[in-house]
Design a protein around this motif. Structure first.
Motif, PDB file in Angstrom:
ATOM      1  N   CYS A  62       0.850  -1.192   0.000  1.00  0.00           N
ATOM      2  CA  CYS A  62       0.000   0.000   0.000  1.00  0.00           C
ATOM      3  C   CYS A  62       0.890   1.248   0.000  1.00  0.00           C
ATOM      4  O   CYS A  62       2.121   1.148   0.056  1.00  0.00           O
ATOM      5  N   LEU A  63       0.267   2.410  -0.035  1.00  0.00           N
ATOM      6  CA  LEU A  63       1.035   3.659  -0.111  1.00  0.00           C
ATOM      7  C   LEU A  63       1.926   3.874   1.107  1.00  0.00           C
ATOM      8  O   LEU A  63       3.070   4.288   0.979  1.00  0.00           O
ATOM      9  N   CYS A  64       1.435   3.592   2.297  1.00  0.00           N
ATOM     10  CA  CYS A  64       2.234   3.818   3.510  1.00  0.00           C
ATOM     11  C   CYS A  64       3.226   2.684   3.758  1.00  0.00           C
ATOM     12  O   CYS A  64       4.040   2.770   4.669  1.00  0.00           O
ATOM     13  N   THR A  65       3.145   1.636   2.957  1.00  0.00           N
ATOM     14  CA  THR A  65       4.009   0.437   2.974  1.00  0.00           C
ATOM     15  C   THR A  65       3.851  -0.436   4.224  1.00  0.00           C
ATOM     16  O   THR A  65       4.602  -1.389   4.393  1.00  0.00           O
TER      17      THR A  65
ATOM     18  N   CYS B 248      -6.111  -0.439   2.870  1.00  0.00           N
ATOM     19  CA  CYS B 248      -5.320  -0.180   4.069  1.00  0.00           C
ATOM     20  C   CYS B 248      -6.008   0.924   4.856  1.00  0.00           C
ATOM     21  O   CYS B 248      -6.229   2.017   4.327  1.00  0.00           O
TER      22      CYS B 248
ATOM     23  N   ASN C 244      -4.848   2.665   7.194  1.00  0.00           N
ATOM     24  CA  ASN C 244      -3.966   3.787   7.515  1.00  0.00           C
ATOM     25  C   ASN C 244      -3.861   4.770   6.351  1.00  0.00           C
ATOM     26  O   ASN C 244      -4.016   5.971   6.545  1.00  0.00           O
ATOM     27  N   CYS C 245      -3.590   4.283   5.142  1.00  0.00           N
ATOM     28  CA  CYS C 245      -3.344   5.193   4.009  1.00  0.00           C
ATOM     29  C   CYS C 245      -4.441   5.129   2.948  1.00  0.00           C
ATOM     30  O   CYS C 245      -4.407   5.890   1.996  1.00  0.00           O
TER      31      CYS C 245
HETATM   32 ZN   LIG Z   1      -1.130   1.727   3.975  1.00  0.00          ZN
END
Ligand SMILES: [Zn+2]
Ligand SMILES: [Zn+2]
Length: 132
Positions: free
Chosen positions: A6-9, A72, A74-75
């Motif tokens: 995902c973007l935030c890894t 995700c 989070n992100c």
């Molecule tokens: Zn994420």
């Protein structure tokens, strides 16, 4: 092997198989879910998809009674969708792939709702990064 995140890894996955089919989906749900003109999805075998990290961050939104869209929390990166009547298959959002081969699209679906404003004009400027 396919790898992605995902973007935030924080969510990282491996797919222990090949991506052999790629669809372009123009449906209204995908466009709103991803905020894009269309979505590129690969149907893959859920049993070969392994979460390396962040599985606890995955959240499901049921856009239909029998279809969840997993992201995700989070992100907010969309990662895959899955139908409850086809649990053996997930439709991976291939924009999250970081390693491995993605084939050219094989077909387009829901073309009746394709974004009429979208076309790629190769004669328009092509920059390597964002314009300041
Ligand atoms: Zn994420
Ligand atoms: Zn769709």
């Amino acid at each position: 092997m396919i790898k992605g995140s995902c973007l935030c890894t924080q969510v990282q996955y491996e797919y222990h198989g090949e991506i052999t089919e790629l669809a372009v989906c123009h449906c209204h749900q995908c466009k709103r879910a991803q905020g894009t003109a269309f979505v590129t999805n690969a149907p893959i075998e859920s049993s070969k998809l392994k979460w390396i990290s962040g599985e606890a961050l995955l959240k499901s939104y049921y856009s239909s009674e029998n279809k969840r869209r997993v992201f995700c929390q989070n992100c907010a990166s969309p990662l895959f969708s899955q139908r409850t009547d086809m649990p053996e298959t997930v439709r991976l959002r291939v924009g999250t792939v970081t390693h491995g081969h993605i084939p050219q699209p094989d077909y387009q679906i829901y073309c009746e709702s394709s974004s009429s404003w979208f076309s790629l004009d190769e004669n328009k400027p092509r920059y390597q990064q964002n314009i300041k």
